[in-house]
Scaffold this active site. Structure first.
Site, PDB file in Angstrom:
ATOM      1  N   ARG A  16       0.798  -1.346  -0.024  1.00  0.00           N
ATOM      2  CA  ARG A  16      -0.136  -0.170  -0.037  1.00  0.00           C
ATOM      3  C   ARG A  16       0.982   1.199   0.040  1.00  0.00           C
ATOM      4  NH1 ARG A  16      -0.708   4.614   2.679  1.00  0.00           N
ATOM      5  NH2 ARG A  16      -0.023   3.423   4.707  1.00  0.00           N
ATOM      6  N   ASP A  17       1.347   1.666   1.153  1.00  0.00           N
ATOM      7  CA  ASP A  17       2.351   2.636   1.301  1.00  0.00           C
ATOM      8  C   ASP A  17       3.657   2.592   0.238  1.00  0.00           C
ATOM      9  OD1 ASP A  17       2.858   5.099   2.178  1.00  0.00           O
ATOM     10  OD2 ASP A  17       2.904   4.744   4.272  1.00  0.00           O
ATOM     11  N   HIS A 208       4.709   4.794  12.662  1.00  0.00           N
ATOM     12  CA  HIS A 208       4.617   4.637  11.218  1.00  0.00           C
ATOM     13  C   HIS A 208       5.864   5.741  10.806  1.00  0.00           C
ATOM     14  CE1 HIS A 208       2.863   4.009   7.116  1.00  0.00           C
ATOM     15  NE2 HIS A 208       3.292   5.120   6.878  1.00  0.00           N
ATOM     16  N   HIS A 210       8.699   7.174   8.154  1.00  0.00           N
ATOM     17  CA  HIS A 210       9.294   7.466   7.002  1.00  0.00           C
ATOM     18  C   HIS A 210      10.747   7.762   7.565  1.00  0.00           C
ATOM     19  CE1 HIS A 210       5.724   7.236   3.985  1.00  0.00           C
ATOM     20  NE2 HIS A 210       5.268   7.026   5.115  1.00  0.00           N
ATOM     21  N   CYS A 241       3.869   9.206   0.203  1.00  0.00           N
ATOM     22  CA  CYS A 241       2.634   9.920   0.059  1.00  0.00           C
ATOM     23  C   CYS A 241       2.502  10.698  -0.997  1.00  0.00           C
ATOM     24  CB  CYS A 241       1.895  10.111   1.356  1.00  0.00           C
ATOM     25  SG  CYS A 241       0.428  10.698   0.932  1.00  0.00           S
ATOM     26  N   ASN A 250       9.231   4.666   3.391  1.00  0.00           N
ATOM     27  CA  ASN A 250       8.879   4.180   4.625  1.00  0.00           C
ATOM     28  C   ASN A 250      10.115   3.754   5.077  1.00  0.00           C
ATOM     29  OD1 ASN A 250       6.249   3.868   3.076  1.00  0.00           O
ATOM     30  ND2 ASN A 250       5.785   3.672   5.304  1.00  0.00           N
TER      31      ASN A 250
HETATM   32  P1  HMG Z   1     -12.933  14.257  -3.321  1.00  0.00           P
HETATM   33  O1  HMG Z   1     -12.646  14.702  -4.786  1.00  0.00           O
HETATM   34  O2  HMG Z   1     -13.160  15.398  -2.389  1.00  0.00           O
HETATM   35  O3  HMG Z   1     -14.153  13.358  -3.283  1.00  0.00           O
HETATM   36  O4  HMG Z   1     -12.044  13.172  -2.996  1.00  0.00           O
HETATM   37  P2  HMG Z   1     -15.689  13.136  -4.198  1.00  0.00           P
HETATM   38  O5  HMG Z   1     -16.366  12.507  -3.171  1.00  0.00           O
HETATM   39  O6  HMG Z   1     -15.920  14.488  -4.760  1.00  0.00           O
HETATM   40  O7  HMG Z   1     -15.322  12.165  -5.241  1.00  0.00           O
HETATM   41  C1  HMG Z   1     -14.273  12.496  -6.382  1.00  0.00           C
HETATM   42  C2  HMG Z   1     -14.401  11.389  -7.133  1.00  0.00           C
HETATM   43  O8  HMG Z   1     -13.743  10.046  -6.824  1.00  0.00           O
HETATM   44  C3  HMG Z   1     -15.937  10.702  -7.509  1.00  0.00           C
HETATM   45  O9  HMG Z   1     -15.904  10.138  -9.014  1.00  0.00           O
HETATM   46  C4  HMG Z   1     -16.280   9.562  -6.525  1.00  0.00           C
HETATM   47  O10 HMG Z   1     -17.191   8.712  -6.889  1.00  0.00           O
HETATM   48  C5  HMG Z   1     -14.695   8.936  -6.668  1.00  0.00           C
HETATM   49  P3  HMG Z   1     -16.314  11.091 -10.187  1.00  0.00           P
HETATM   50  O11 HMG Z   1     -17.738  11.196  -9.732  1.00  0.00           O
HETATM   51  O12 HMG Z   1     -15.654  12.294 -10.158  1.00  0.00           O
HETATM   52  O13 HMG Z   1     -16.152  10.054 -11.260  1.00  0.00           O
HETATM   53  N1  HMG Z   1     -14.670   8.535  -5.161  1.00  0.00           N
HETATM   54  C6  HMG Z   1     -14.160   7.000  -5.087  1.00  0.00           C
HETATM   55  N2  HMG Z   1     -13.797   6.195  -5.885  1.00  0.00           N
HETATM   56  C7  HMG Z   1     -13.657   5.097  -5.427  1.00  0.00           C
HETATM   57  N3  HMG Z   1     -13.463   4.674  -3.990  1.00  0.00           N
HETATM   58  C8  HMG Z   1     -13.494   5.708  -2.996  1.00  0.00           C
HETATM   59  C9  HMG Z   1     -13.986   7.095  -3.576  1.00  0.00           C
HETATM   60  N4  HMG Z   1     -14.465   8.131  -2.961  1.00  0.00           N
HETATM   61  C10 HMG Z   1     -14.542   8.981  -4.071  1.00  0.00           C
HETATM   62  N5  HMG Z   1     -13.578   5.567  -1.991  1.00  0.00           N
HETATM   63  C11 HMG Z   1     -11.052  11.488  -1.573  1.00  0.00           C
HETATM   64  C12 HMG Z   1     -11.839  12.765  -1.418  1.00  0.00           C
HETATM   65  C13 HMG Z   1     -11.139  11.352   0.113  1.00  0.00           C
HETATM   66  C14 HMG Z   1     -12.174  10.218  -2.008  1.00  0.00           C
HETATM   67  C15 HMG Z   1      -9.837  11.399  -2.317  1.00  0.00           C
HETATM   68  O14 HMG Z   1      -9.135  12.707  -1.877  1.00  0.00           O
HETATM   69  C16 HMG Z   1      -9.061  10.221  -1.995  1.00  0.00           C
HETATM   70  O15 HMG Z   1      -9.328   9.121  -2.216  1.00  0.00           O
HETATM   71  N6  HMG Z   1      -7.709  10.457  -1.175  1.00  0.00           N
HETATM   72  C17 HMG Z   1      -6.993   9.339  -0.681  1.00  0.00           C
HETATM   73  C18 HMG Z   1      -5.652   9.876  -0.778  1.00  0.00           C
HETATM   74  C19 HMG Z   1      -4.690   8.697  -0.306  1.00  0.00           C
HETATM   75  O16 HMG Z   1      -5.037   7.517  -0.536  1.00  0.00           O
HETATM   76  N7  HMG Z   1      -3.508   9.075   0.113  1.00  0.00           N
HETATM   77  C20 HMG Z   1      -2.373   8.312   0.680  1.00  0.00           C
HETATM   78  C21 HMG Z   1      -2.778   7.368   1.853  1.00  0.00           C
HETATM   79  S1  HMG Z   1      -2.549   8.322   3.400  1.00  0.00           S
HETATM   80  C22 HMG Z   1      -0.989   8.057   3.638  1.00  0.00           C
HETATM   81  O17 HMG Z   1      -0.093   7.603   2.899  1.00  0.00           O
HETATM   82  C23 HMG Z   1      -0.272   8.484   5.093  1.00  0.00           C
HETATM   83  C24 HMG Z   1      -0.235   7.003   5.672  1.00  0.00           C
HETATM   84  O18 HMG Z   1       0.779   6.415   5.122  1.00  0.00           O
HETATM   85  C25 HMG Z   1       0.421   7.540   7.210  1.00  0.00           C
HETATM   86  C26 HMG Z   1       1.649   8.684   7.112  1.00  0.00           C
HETATM   87  O19 HMG Z   1       2.836   8.162   6.537  1.00  0.00           O
HETATM   88  O20 HMG Z   1       1.608   9.480   7.622  1.00  0.00           O
HETATM   89  C27 HMG Z   1      -1.368   6.432   6.086  1.00  0.00           C
HETATM   90 MG    MG Z   2       3.051   6.521   5.172  1.00  0.00          MG
END
Ligand code: HMG
Ligand code: MG
Length: 309
Positions: A16-17, A208, A210, A241, A250
């Site tokens: 994932r990450d 967690h 990095h 990310c 990481n």
């Molecule tokens: P948005 O654009 O504000 O949301 O995104 P929306 O509800 O307007 O949706 C936009 C489009 O996405 C729509 O499609 C939705 O249907 C679709 P369209 O009508 O344009 O065709 N959609 C989805 N499709 C599939 N699955 C879903 C979903 N939700 C909406 N779940 C949203 C808001 C949260 C969805 C978006 O910003 C997002 O998915 N963000 C995820 C970002 C991410 O994954 N970042 C990395 C993980 S975090 C990380 O790495 C940190 C961590 O490792 C810890 C650390 O290191 O600190 C965990």
């Molecule tokens: Mg991370």
């Protein structure tokens, strides 16, 4: 000083990450091979993919294909990231039994990452966690930018505590405290962990890190001395990310395992098997991975490209 744990739970977040920041889309079958190799290493937990918007993370758009195809071991947990109810529905349809919701301690990062305020993210998670609980799923709550934010700089421990309290009130089983951009130093760990342990209990706390600035293992050591016994890492040190500029890899699983095993701390994980998984991943992404242990092992010919590809 608390006694160092004799056993540590290492949560492998590579699929994932580790993969989410890769620009070139990796074929689904290669992801599945990578996860199968990680499975052979005996991790208690492997975070396999994310049910997020495919526009936000194109690399993991195949989550609905990946998750059901993973050969699950009964003793291993396979969590997936879920940002909203849409993700929860997809995760349930794929058969997920453990999820992770994710927010942050700083507003700017939360906006960049999930397009919500922190308060909105908590409200978005409320039905997600409720649904998870109804379905008997394990729920992890990530807090990002807990030691520093790429947009806002310093983050005070109290900001992290405030978000932790809200996630705990939602009913998450575990908190994972993210140093998203790898800026933490051990004194920060020593300042923050006791505040969170007071609220969640040490056994519900994961760290967690990095390794962007080379301080991840030093931070792990500080956390071990505080009694923390769960750490996230990614095979080979892959990762980052896309919404956190400069969030290089990481903490590498191999480097973490080498240190823990050398200290006599058990993990139940086979380091040589992790090297084989990372060697395979390096052959897929066509570049060496950053893990120091992996590089030493490969140059010593111990894994010979894992013999897997
Ligand atoms: P948005 O654009 O504000 O949301 O995104 P929306 O509800 O307007 O949706 C936009 C489009 O996405 C729509 O499609 C939705 O249907 C679709 P369209 O009508 O344009 O065709 N959609 C989805 N499709 C599939 N699955 C879903 C979903 N939700 C909406 N779940 C949203 C808001 C949260 C969805 C978006 O910003 C997002 O998915 N963000 C995820 C970002 C991410 O994954 N970042 C990395 C993980 S975090 C990380 O790495 C940190 C961590 O490792 C810890 C650390 O290191 O600190 C965990
Ligand atoms: Mg991370």
């Amino acid at each position: 000083m608390t006694e160092i744990p004799r056993r540590v739970r290492v949560v492998e977040v590579g699929p994932r990450d580790g993969l989410q920041n890769e620009k070139t889309i990796i074929p689904t079958e290669d992801k599945l091979r990578f996860i199968a190799l990680l499975n052979e290493a005996g991790f208690p937990e492997i975070e396999v993919t994310s049910f997020v918007s495919p526009k936000a993370i194109p690399q993991l758009a195949d989550a609905a294909e990946v998750f059901p195809a993973v050969e699950k071991k009964p003793e291993t947990r396979y969590p997936v990231l879920v940002p909203n109810m849409r993700g929860m529905e997809r995760a349930l349809a794929a058969g997920a039994q453990a999820i992770a919701v994710f927010t942050a301690a700083s507003e700017s990062f939360t906006r960049a990452n999930i397009n919500m305020t922190i308060a909105q993210s908590i409200e978005a998670f409320r039905p997600v966690v409720e649904t998870a609980k109804t379905n008997g799923m394990h729920v992890r709550g990530y807090i990002s930018t807990t030691f520093g934010c790429p947009y806002e700089g310093a983050v005070a421990p109290q900001q992290v505590v405030a978000v932790a309290d809200q996630l705990l009130a939602l009913g998450v089983d575990e908190l994972s405290i993210g140093d998203t951009i790898g800026v933490a130093t051990p004194n920060q760990v020593t300042d923050l962990v006791p505040l969170l342990a007071e609220r969640a209990g040490l056994e519900r706390l994961a760290l967690h890190f990095h390794d962007t600035r080379g301080t991840a293992l030093a931070n792990v050591l500080a956390a071990l001395h505080l009694g923390v016994s769960t750490f996230d890492s990614s095979a080979g040190g892959a990762g980052g990310c896309p919404y956190a500029p400069g969030a290089a890899g990481n903490l590498a699983t191999e480097d973490l395992l080498y240190m823990l095993h050398g200290m006599g701390i058990q993990t139940g994980i086979d380091l040589a098997a992790v090297v084989r998984a990372s060697a395979f991943l390096a052959s897929v992404v066509r570049r060496p991975l950053t893990s120091k242990y992996l590089q030493a092992a490969l140059s010593a010919g111990e894994a010979q490209n894992g013999g897997v590809r």
